[in-house]
Design an enzyme around this catalytic site. Structure first.
Site, PDB file in Angstrom:
ATOM      1  N   CYS A   1       3.136  -4.701   6.734  1.00  0.00           N
ATOM      2  CA  CYS A   1       2.871  -4.430   5.324  1.00  0.00           C
ATOM      3  C   CYS A   1       4.108  -3.918   4.599  1.00  0.00           C
ATOM      4  CB  CYS A   1       1.746  -3.401   5.190  1.00  0.00           C
ATOM      5  SG  CYS A   1       0.115  -4.059   5.623  1.00  0.00           S
TER       6      CYS A   1
ATOM      7  N   HIS B   1       0.847  -1.206   0.000  1.00  0.00           N
ATOM      8  CA  HIS B   1       0.000   0.000   0.000  1.00  0.00           C
ATOM      9  C   HIS B   1       0.875   1.245   0.000  1.00  0.00           C
ATOM     10  CE1 HIS B   1       0.703   0.997   4.269  1.00  0.00           C
ATOM     11  NE2 HIS B   1       0.552  -0.303   4.533  1.00  0.00           N
TER      12      HIS B   1
END
Length: 400
Positions: free
Chosen positions: A375, A354
């Site tokens: 992430c 992301h």
């Protein structure tokens, strides 16, 4: 055929018992009417009875040579066997096992009819017959079914490699007794099919295995993958193979897969994959061996086991734009964190690619102190580019 044997009246207490009918007939005759007999003949019928011991007759029948066990050969049923490279019906054998009850009844009837002899072989019921004959439709169906089995030829393809299952192998899964009779055991046969498919999976599945991978930086690493690779759906493959065996199918095909990879062989990752080097803090997207995307990254905080990005081989789960990333829910119903992002591409549960406009810089040692919750953080413009390129079936290789 055995030699004749005799049962005498004495053996069975055979007796004539007068009912008085002859004496009564004599009393009705008149002596002076004898002259009339010169001119005509009269016949008189009377019913007289004989008796014998049925118990002794039964003993006599049971003692006949043809009734003795050592002199009898039991009939044998017809059966299916594998003879001269094909399945065939072996005819029944008649034998000479006496049906003593029927023999007893035959002799009783002969005595009642004052017969002097009786031929047991004249009555087809006197000797026991095979229960299953060569005309049995059930045996014929068996032969047709197993003839199909010998025709089977299934060639499995695994890229350039092939594995062939044919009738010769399948025939060895059948059971025969010492005389060559085929013993039907559907459960045991199916277990052979199950075992065969399980061996195919053991030889060719790559899900849950460790792969050697050559990195862009020149290192050789080993990466375990439980969410990517080849995996045969063994239940469905067994069901299909059983049907093909029963119908005598000849075909070339892949096994039924529950998971597929991009290529076969040692490197099932193929030439299209995403490489995420968690040590170098850099990622590359290869398509047909050509780099179509690359970027510096920030991965999870390595000093915190709950935030460290786990290595492994994965594939994209979903894509959404925009989205909100949320941490664990707290006791008061709120989340430990909530972070809006423009591009969200999860590939390992709650871990994904992301954009992260809050990061002051990417790559280098930023992850050591400002690492994510697991992430892969990307510069916003790079995240947008990756979002437009990434495909669902592309392996994502994360390693240190």
């Amino acid at each position: 055929m055995q030699d004749p044997q005799a049962i005498t009246g004495k053996d069975i207490d055979y007796k004539y018992v007068s009912s008085g009918a002859v004496l009564q007939l004599l009393k009705t005759q008149k002596s002076w009417e004898w002259i009339g007999s010169l001119f005509e003949t009269k016949n008189y019928m009377v019913q007289e009875e004989t008796f014998f011991s049925r118990e002794k007759l039964e003993e006599q029948v049971n003692s006949l040579n043809c009734a003795k066990k050592e002199n009898q050969i039991a009939p044998e049923n017809a059966y299916v066997s594998f003879v001269n490279s094909e399945f065939t019906i072996v005819p029944e054998t008649e034998g000479n096992e006496l049906n003593t009850k029927e023999a007893y009844q035959m002799i009783c009837r002969a005595i009642d009819n004052d017969a002097a002899e009786v031929d047991l072989e004249s009555d087809p019921k006197a000797y026991k017959k095979a229960d299953v004959t060569k005309e049995s439709s059930e045996l014929q169906n068996m032969v047709n079914t197993y003839k199909n089995l010998t025709k089977v030829n299934i060639t499995y393809t695994f890229g350039d490699e092939t594995v062939t299952l044919d009738g010769n192998t399948i025939k060895n899964w059948l059971q025969f007794d010492e005389k060559g009779q085929l013993l039907q055991n559907d459960e045991a046969f199916r277990q052979h099919v199950v075992d065969y498919v399980a061996q195919l999976a053991a030889d060719h599945d790559t899900v849950g295995t460790e792969r050697q991978f050559q990195t862009t930086s020149g290192r050789t690493v080993y990466v375990y993958g439980s969410a990517y690779g080849w995996k045969i759906d063994q239940d469905k493959e067994v069901a299909q193979l059983m049907q093909e065996i029963q119908s005598g199918t000849q075909t070339t095909r892949e096994p039924v897969y529950s998971m597929r990879a991009n290529a076969h062989g040692i490197n099932d990752l193929g030439d299209t994959y995403i490489e995420v080097d968690l040590t170098e803090q850099y990622m590359w997207y290869y398509q047909n061996r050509n780099i179509i995307f690359q970027s510096e990254i920030v991965s999870g905080l390595p000093s915190d086991p709950d935030r460290k990005t786990p290595p492994g081989i994965f594939t994209l789960n979903s894509k959404s734009s925009p989205s909100v990333l949320r941490g664990e829910m707290t006791a008061n119903g709120t989340y430990s964190y909530e972070q809006p992002v423009t591009y969200w591409m999860p590939f390992n549960g709650g871990i994904g690619f992301h954009d992260a406009d809050w990061q002051p810089y990417f790559g280098g040692d930023r992850y050591l102190t400002g690492g994510s919750h697991g992430c892969i953080n990307l510069p916003p413009e790079n995240a947008g580019q990756l979002y437009s390129l990434i495909q669902y079936d592309v392996p994502i290789i994360c390693f240190y």
